[in-house]
Scaffold this active site. Structure first.
Site: not given
Length: 837
Positions: A528, A530, A643
């Site tokens: 997201g 790079g 996450d």
């Protein structure tokens, strides 16, 4: 005559019934704890210790057709085996016979072939007895305390109270515990816990021929490498060393309390205590538990400190032997002296709270004072260090080392003093140093006083400007970084300034060269914020480079957050950050390279998923659990990852899992249990309902994500996210339905093949469902999860309905996760950004 005959006819059936009943009773039950030389025990019989604490009998393990003779706790519902006689020579069926033959205990199969036997004895009237300690003994019938043979001398994977771990030097008997091959196979496994009696005795955890962990020598109160080892009202420890034997044991003073030390098939030492109220084995202590428990983590003369970053450091007078590797946080080469020793003019550096160095080649004198010990070490030019051999009552005895010092560790509290030999110039004269410091302080006092007012004025002005700029910059974010720093400073006031990265800094040219100028051939994936590249440094080390996109307006705060967080985290199941590069408008993170890439790139790839056999999958599940437990409980911070998903689990060359991507992580204070945010981050399919819907997150949010991961690893299928009310459309619903129907094994990925443990699969399924329960308070903590995964005997509750969340279908084109909703590459660190509801 007829009357006599009648009486005999009446008597004979009664006698016959009595004889048959007696035969039947002796054939199918033993109410006592003793087996006589004229009796035998078969697979449908057991021996009970006198107080019915332990039971001995035959058992089959898991789905195997092999049978074993073992001992287990009688009153614990789910069998916990503490000893197995024929662990490496199983019976092929249930027709086993145990008896005494020729003054020896023998185990025979149905063809009377010898399967296992005890040592030969010279007993005249032997009996076999199962004691309340769990010890099976062979003794003379009239001598209750003299054992001709005992199972305590031949342990399997468990050390029980009053059982000796160590050496009988007269008999040359080495008593050690060794793991099962797997949770279903009691055969001798790879891991063993053995006492080394030479030098200053200590105990090692071995993986085959490789040392994995060291207890440190016994210092009169505890093992120097186990500072948390403290006696309680019910638990005490004993260490005996003399010319006849060297052993360690522990004692439980309360008979109703059960405790055991076990080496697991995954290579973990676990001390369990049984809790009757909850009907579970509680993990009282375990090792190795962090990076510094790994044997030789920082090499010769290196000191490991899990509270430091990096964890390895060289003591005064030493420098890294391999500076390049050291800067990349590889301390295995250790340290070397800056100045050669001069023997009699040398001095000693006092190191506090130390785990003493490996001691197998050291020398011990238990009667010598510490001062005499120093003189002895000074006169011996080969002596490298000395210490008290016993720290009780102010310290007594002397131990000296004459070789290089290895596997040292420093604790915040615990351990003991170690005196290391240095050249006098590396230590200096403390009085002169002190006087010099005072003189310098007095000399510059006037200057400081004169500059003070000007400095304070300018500093206040500068801080005011910086404060305004920082407020403007961070107002558009979620104040994520500020919360991290505030939490850090609140719990650890000694931390460095928040702008100090505490990491090796790489220049742009070095990283560009390593990645062939960031060529497409070196790109591992795109996230997201790079791209991620594979690189090779000049010295040959492979790395993964996460390069923040210049055009992205996102990720700067996440980048800072990840650097500051992961620099302080050290665990075998967390990815290791080697350094960073902030130069020429570039922001890059340099990680260790993971040969087997990310979990999702293998697990959800049908061409590769067969590489993940069941032992590897189970090891991955347990490794993720241990890493998450470290974040929640054992690290210096309480960290919520936020996450956790398959693409953020990386796999090294041996398929060991490492949790990555801490850009979205949050630090909790010591008494904080949950928080809320208007900026919900995560990935469809892994977020807990309370987080996705209300922005409320806690440790239980990570537990939910872990549960989804477990179900994905077991099934090989991806959870397809949060759907509308039809819960049967996703993996959680499918798993829940199979569990309720008693068809849990149907969930297992067919690519695993037939070599799997049914009990492990079902245990993982149950743990996964417990973790994804709808109510956060119903979900277990990660400490409970690790216990349930590592113990076959832990009693687990039945899971409740999984948490389903109403949300957009991820296949809709306007998914808030955008094109970066799913990640699939090694070291890829993508984050799904969702609008608050």
């Amino acid at each position: 005559m007829k009357g006599v005959i009648r009486r005999r006819n009446h008597f004979c059936p009664t006698l016959l019934l009595f004889i048959l009943f007696s035969f039947h009773a002796s054939r199918f039950a033993f109410s006592a704890d003793t087996l006589l030389a004229t009796q035998s025990l078969t697979t449908n019989q057991t021996l009970l210790s006198s107080s019915q604490v332990f039971e001995l009998g035959f058992f089959a393990s898991g789905n195997s057709k092999n049978w074993y003779l073992g001992i287990w706790y009688k009153d614990i519902p789910s069998r916990t085996y503490v000893w197995v006689a024929n662990r490496d020579t199983p019976l092929t069926n249930s027709s086993g016979i145990l008896k005494i033959s020729n003054q020896t205990i023998v185990l025979l199969d149905e063809g009377n072939n010898l399967i296992w036997s005890s040592n030969q004895t010279k007993a005249s009237n032997p009996v076999m007895q199962l004691l309340d300690t769990g010890n099976l003994v062979l003794r003379e019938a009239n001598e209750s305390n003299q054992y001709l043979w005992q199972s305590f001398d031949y342990p399997t994977d468990t050390l029980l109270p009053d059982m000796k771990l160590g050496w009988d030097l007269n008999k040359g008997l080495d008593r050690y515990i060794s793991s099962w091959r797997s949770t279903d196979d009691p055969a001798t496994g790879d891991f063993s816990f053995k006492l080394e009696y030479r030098g200053f005795p200590e105990i090692f955890l071995w993986n085959d021929e490789q040392k994995e962990y060291r207890s440190g020598p016994w210092n009169g109160q505890r093992f120097s490498g186990v500072p948390e080892m403290k006696p309680t009202d019910n638990l005490s420890f004993d260490f005996v060393t003399n010319k006849d034997e060297v052993f360690y044991s522990f004692h439980i003073s309360t008979k109703s309390l059960y405790s055991r030390l076990t080496v697991t098939s995954s290579g973990q030492l676990e001390r369990y205590t049984w809790i009757p109220d909850t009907q579970v084995w509680n993990s009282f202590w375990y090792a190795p538990k962090d990076q510094c428990d790994n044997f030789m983590e920082c090499g010769p003369y290196g000191i490991c400190d899990s509270n430091a970053s990096p964890v390895c450091e060289c003591m005064r007078g030493f420098q890294p032997k391999n500076p390049q590797a050291w800067n990349l946080r590889d301390g295995s080469d250790g340290c070397v002296r800056k100045t050669d020793l001069q023997c009699m003019s040398d001095k000693f550096l006092r190191l506090k709270n130390m785990k003493l160095p490996e001691s197998s080649t050291s020398s011990v004198d238990i009667k010598m004072s510490l001062k005499d010990c120093e003189l002895l070490c000074l006169r011996n030019c080969s002596c490298t260090a000395y210490a008290n051999s016993n720290i009780s009552n102010g310290g007594t005895g002397c131990v000296i080392w004459v070789n290089e010092l290895s596997d040292m560790r420093q604790y915040a509290e615990g351990g003991q003093d170690l005196y290391v030999r240095l050249a006098a110039s590396d230590i200096g004269n403390d009085r002169n140093v002190g006087a010099l410091i005072i003189g310098i302080a007095v000399g510059i006092a006037v200057l400081l006083l004169g500059l003070g007012c000007c400095f304070i004025y300018k500093r206040k002005k500068l801080l005011s400007v910086c404060k305004e700029e920082r407020a403007i910059q961070e107002r558009s974010q979620d104040l994520l970084l500020n919360e991290v720093v505030i939490s850090s400073k609140r719990d650890y006031s000694a931390e460095k300034d928040k702008d100090e990265l505490e990491l090796p800094s790489f220049d742009f040219v070095t990283i560009s060269t390593a990645t062939h100028n960031f060529s497409d051939e070196k790109m591992l994936g795109q996230g997201g914020f790079g791209r991620v590249y594979k690189g090779r440094l000049v010295e040959g080390q492979e790395v993964a480079v996460k390069r923040l996109s210049k055009t992205s307006g996102q990720g700067i705060e996440e980048f800072k957050n990840e650097v500051r967080l992961i620099a302080r985290l050290q665990h075998r199941n967390l990815v290791r950050l080697l350094g960073c590069c902030i130069e020429m408008d570039e922001k890059m993170l340099i990680y260790e390279y993971m040969e087997n890439r990310s979990l999702d790139s293998v697990l959800f790839n049908k061409a590769k998923s067969s590489l993940l056999n069941w032992p590897r999958r189970f090891n991955i599940i347990c490794g993720i659990a241990r890493g998450l437990l470290y974040l929640h409980q054992d690290s210096r911070f309480r960290i919520i990852h936020r996450d956790l998903k398959a693409s953020n689990i990386l796999l090294d060359g041996e398929w060991n899992p490492k949790i990555s991507d801490f850009g979205m992580a949050r630090i909790f204070g010591g008494d904080q249990t949950e928080a809320s945010t208007r900026r919900v981050v995560g990935t469809y399919g892994y977020m807990s309902p309370e987080y996705a819907m209300d922005g409320v997150f806690s440790m239980k949010s990570d537990v939910f994500s872990f549960g989804v991961l477990v179900l994905e690893i077991v099934s090989g299928n991806k959870n397809r996210g949060f759907y509308h009310s039809n819960s049967e459309l996703n993996l959680l619903g499918h798993a829940w339905r199979l569990w309720k129907e008693g068809k849990g094994l149907d969930l297992l990925d067919t690519s695993v093949g037939n070599s799997f443990s049914s009990s492990e699969v079902l245990r993982c399924l149950q743990v996964g469902l417990l973790c994804v329960q709808e109510r956060a308070e119903d979900r277990p903590t990660m400490a409970s999860v690790v216990l349930m995964l590592s113990s076959e005997t832990a009693t687990m509750p039945q899971p409740k309905t999984p948490g389903y969340c109403l949300g957009r279908n991820p296949f809709e084109t306007d998914s808030s996760s955008g094109k970066n909703d799913e990640s699939f590459t090694v070291n890829q660190v993508t984050v799904t950004m969702l609008d608050a509801r």
